[in-house]
Design an enzyme around this catalytic site. Structure first.
Site, PDB file in Angstrom:
ATOM      1  N   ASP A  23      43.255  17.260 -11.804  1.00  0.00           N
ATOM      2  CA  ASP A  23      44.181  16.598 -12.724  1.00  0.00           C
ATOM      3  C   ASP A  23      43.648  16.774 -14.149  1.00  0.00           C
ATOM      4  OD1 ASP A  23      42.075  14.846 -12.942  1.00  0.00           O
ATOM      5  OD2 ASP A  23      43.121  13.132 -12.086  1.00  0.00           O
TER       6      ASP A  23
ATOM      7  N   GLY B  53      42.862  14.434 -16.339  1.00  0.00           N
ATOM      8  CA  GLY B  53      41.999  13.356 -16.815  1.00  0.00           C
ATOM      9  C   GLY B  53      42.790  12.250 -17.491  1.00  0.00           C
TER      10      GLY B  53
ATOM     11  N   ASP C 138      49.037  14.954 -19.991  1.00  0.00           N
ATOM     12  CA  ASP C 138      50.347  14.356 -20.267  1.00  0.00           C
ATOM     13  C   ASP C 138      50.157  12.907 -20.683  1.00  0.00           C
ATOM     14  OD1 ASP C 138      49.445  13.630 -17.740  1.00  0.00           O
ATOM     15  OD2 ASP C 138      51.457  13.312 -16.949  1.00  0.00           O
TER      16      ASP C 138
ATOM     17  N   GLN D   6      57.711  14.237 -17.442  1.00  0.00           N
ATOM     18  CA  GLN D   6      57.685  12.785 -17.668  1.00  0.00           C
ATOM     19  C   GLN D   6      59.125  12.323 -17.956  1.00  0.00           C
ATOM     20  OE1 GLN D   6      55.382  10.523 -17.215  1.00  0.00           O
ATOM     21  NE2 GLN D   6      53.619  11.824 -16.761  1.00  0.00           N
TER      22      GLN D   6
ATOM     23  N   ASP E  74      49.631  14.419  -3.263  1.00  0.00           N
ATOM     24  CA  ASP E  74      48.267  13.904  -3.180  1.00  0.00           C
ATOM     25  C   ASP E  74      48.361  12.397  -3.238  1.00  0.00           C
ATOM     26  OD1 ASP E  74      48.762  13.829  -6.240  1.00  0.00           O
ATOM     27  OD2 ASP E  74      46.915  12.689  -5.978  1.00  0.00           O
TER      28      ASP E  74
ATOM     29  N   CYS F  16      46.325  12.115  19.575  1.00  0.00           N
ATOM     30  CA  CYS F  16      45.823  12.653  18.302  1.00  0.00           C
ATOM     31  C   CYS F  16      44.633  13.551  18.601  1.00  0.00           C
ATOM     32  CB  CYS F  16      45.416  11.517  17.363  1.00  0.00           C
ATOM     33  SG  CYS F  16      44.647  12.115  15.841  1.00  0.00           S
TER      34      CYS F  16
ATOM     35  N   CYS G 298      42.314  14.605  16.432  1.00  0.00           N
ATOM     36  CA  CYS G 298      41.222  14.528  15.458  1.00  0.00           C
ATOM     37  C   CYS G 298      39.904  14.196  16.163  1.00  0.00           C
ATOM     38  CB  CYS G 298      41.535  13.505  14.358  1.00  0.00           C
ATOM     39  SG  CYS G 298      41.103  11.808  14.742  1.00  0.00           S
TER      40      CYS G 298
ATOM     41  N   CYS H 181      39.647  10.476  17.340  1.00  0.00           N
ATOM     42  CA  CYS H 181      40.426  10.105  18.525  1.00  0.00           C
ATOM     43  C   CYS H 181      39.948  10.824  19.785  1.00  0.00           C
ATOM     44  CB  CYS H 181      41.909  10.370  18.289  1.00  0.00           C
ATOM     45  SG  CYS H 181      42.610   9.230  17.090  1.00  0.00           S
TER      46      CYS H 181
ATOM     47  N   HIS I  67      40.299  10.362  10.748  1.00  0.00           N
ATOM     48  CA  HIS I  67      41.597  10.187  11.415  1.00  0.00           C
ATOM     49  C   HIS I  67      42.744  10.144  10.400  1.00  0.00           C
ATOM     50  CE1 HIS I  67      44.848   8.841  14.002  1.00  0.00           C
ATOM     51  NE2 HIS I  67      45.137   8.008  13.013  1.00  0.00           N
TER      52      HIS I  67
HETATM   53 ZN   LIG Z   1      42.995  10.616  15.284  1.00  0.00          ZN
END
Ligand SMILES: [Zn+2]
Length: 371
Positions: A92, A94, A146, A191, A268, A306, A308, A311, A337
């Site tokens: 970004d 800043g 900005d 903007q 994000d 899941c 991950c 999990c 997770h």
């Molecule tokens: Zn998970």
């Protein structure tokens, strides 16, 4: 090196799938980018991020500029080697942190003066300086400085911030052209507060300057979700179809899926990582608060099915125990997770768009949530 290729477009709405190519690798869109504020996605290593599916992460210019500073990062030829992340990085400008974290932020035509939240030292952040810092970080996607306004803001204030944002975007592009190594891309930020005509004007002014990608800023700043979606609904189609569109700092899965339907490609948010550290876990059936007593003896994984690391190996009872005992591993396992959830959610969305089944995927997503 930077390019964006649009590879599929939903026929029933504006959802789309694409590919971004950067000098540090390829990113498939729509994409969720975990936030690595101070050169680290809190509590997880780059290997764990990769295993959770992350392909691009975000770094915060304000934090890295103040600490450790460019002199340190320059010795590593950028943030990638410094933090041991080989994939693409978006930084970004800043600006947002200057307004939200620093003390005595004061805006002038030149830039923003502020005092560091760390030691009170005075600094001046200009559009040129922001590009210079992001170039030192060797960011793959650089953002223009900005003027981020508060919500609610008057029409006059929104107008003024828009004008400053356009002027700073021109100066950012000039500096980027003079100093760029040809390795990265500079995105402009729309903007205009919560005013449709100002959003349109801001988008038009930025398109005239011409950027390889565009972000919609100033959303998710405290306005109701309907207003945020209305502004995105109005702003996104004004931006070029052939360029990536990034909605900054949003948000919960329900908002992400709606913004994809409106034609957004990049997202994000600190939500998955911050909430993981507070014990709030995301699943396809809604959020779980792991400290809840009902999980005390629960031998099931956080979300059955899941894939991950968390999990595959741990139960809700164990995660609750770690969290209640304030064991450090709790933050790491919870974060793995949540990041995996957000990234695989985006992958599922992408696959649905490629199969032109996004609308039925969206309906099924809400049905599951209601269960
Ligand atoms: Zn998970």
């Amino acid at each position: 090196m930077f390019s964006f290729e649009l590879i599929a477009q939903s026929t029933k709405d504006r959802a789309r799938a694409g590919v971004i190519r950067t000098s540090h690798g390829v990113v498939e869109t729509p994409v969720f980018m975990p936030v690595g504020t101070r050169g680290s996605v809190k509590s997880v290593s780059p290997e764990e991020l990769l295993a959770a599916g992350a392909r691009i992460i975000l770094g915060n210019t304000y934090h890295l500029y103040l600490r450790p500073g460019c002199d340190v990062i320059r010795r590593f030829a950028g943030l990638h080697r410094f933090m041991h992340w080989d994939g693409p990085i978006l930084t970004d400008s800043g600006g947002f942190q200057v307004f939200s974290l620093a003390k005595l932020a004061k805006i002038s035509g030149e830039g923003v003066t502020f005092q560091s939240h760390l030691d009170g030292s005075s600094h001046l952040l200009t559009p040129e300086k922001s590009i210079e810092i992001q170039t030192c970080l060797d960011s793959d996607i650089v953002m223009c400085l900005d003027d981020c306004i508060q919500y609610p803001a008057t029409r006059e204030d929104s107008w003024e911030a828009l004008e400053i944002t356009t002027e700073w975007a021109q100066r950012s592009k000039r500096t980027w052209q003079e100093t760029q190594t040809g390795r990265n891309a500079l995105f402009g930020i729309v903007q205009g507060g919560m005013f449709r005509d100002l959003r349109k004007r801001s988008a038009e002014e930025l398109m005239e300057i011409d950027f390889p990608g565009y972000a919609v800023g100033g959303l998710s700043v405290g306005e109701p979700a309907e207003v945020m979606l209305e502004m995105a609904d109005y702003t996104l189609p004004t931006l070029p179809e052939t360029k990536p569109r990034y909605i900054m700092s949003v948000g919960i899965p329900e908002n992400l899926i709606e913004l994809v339907a409106l034609g957004a490609d990049m997202f994000d948010c600190v939500l998955p990582t911050r909430n993981a550290r507070n014990g709030q876990m995301f699943t396809h059936y809604g959020t779980i608060n792991i400290s809840n007593a009902q999980y005390k003896e629960d031998t099931e994984p956080l979300e059955p099915g899941c894939e991950c690391y968390t999990c595959r190996h741990y139960s809700r009872a164990y995660l609750r125990h770690l969290y209640m005992a304030r064991e450090l591993l709790a933050y790491r396992l919870n974060t793995i997770h949540n990041i995996h959830f957000f990234i695989s959610f985006m992958k599922q969305i992408r696959e649905a768009i490629l199969a032109n089944e996004f609308e039925s995927f969206r309906k099924a997503f809400y049905r599951k949530l209601e269960n």
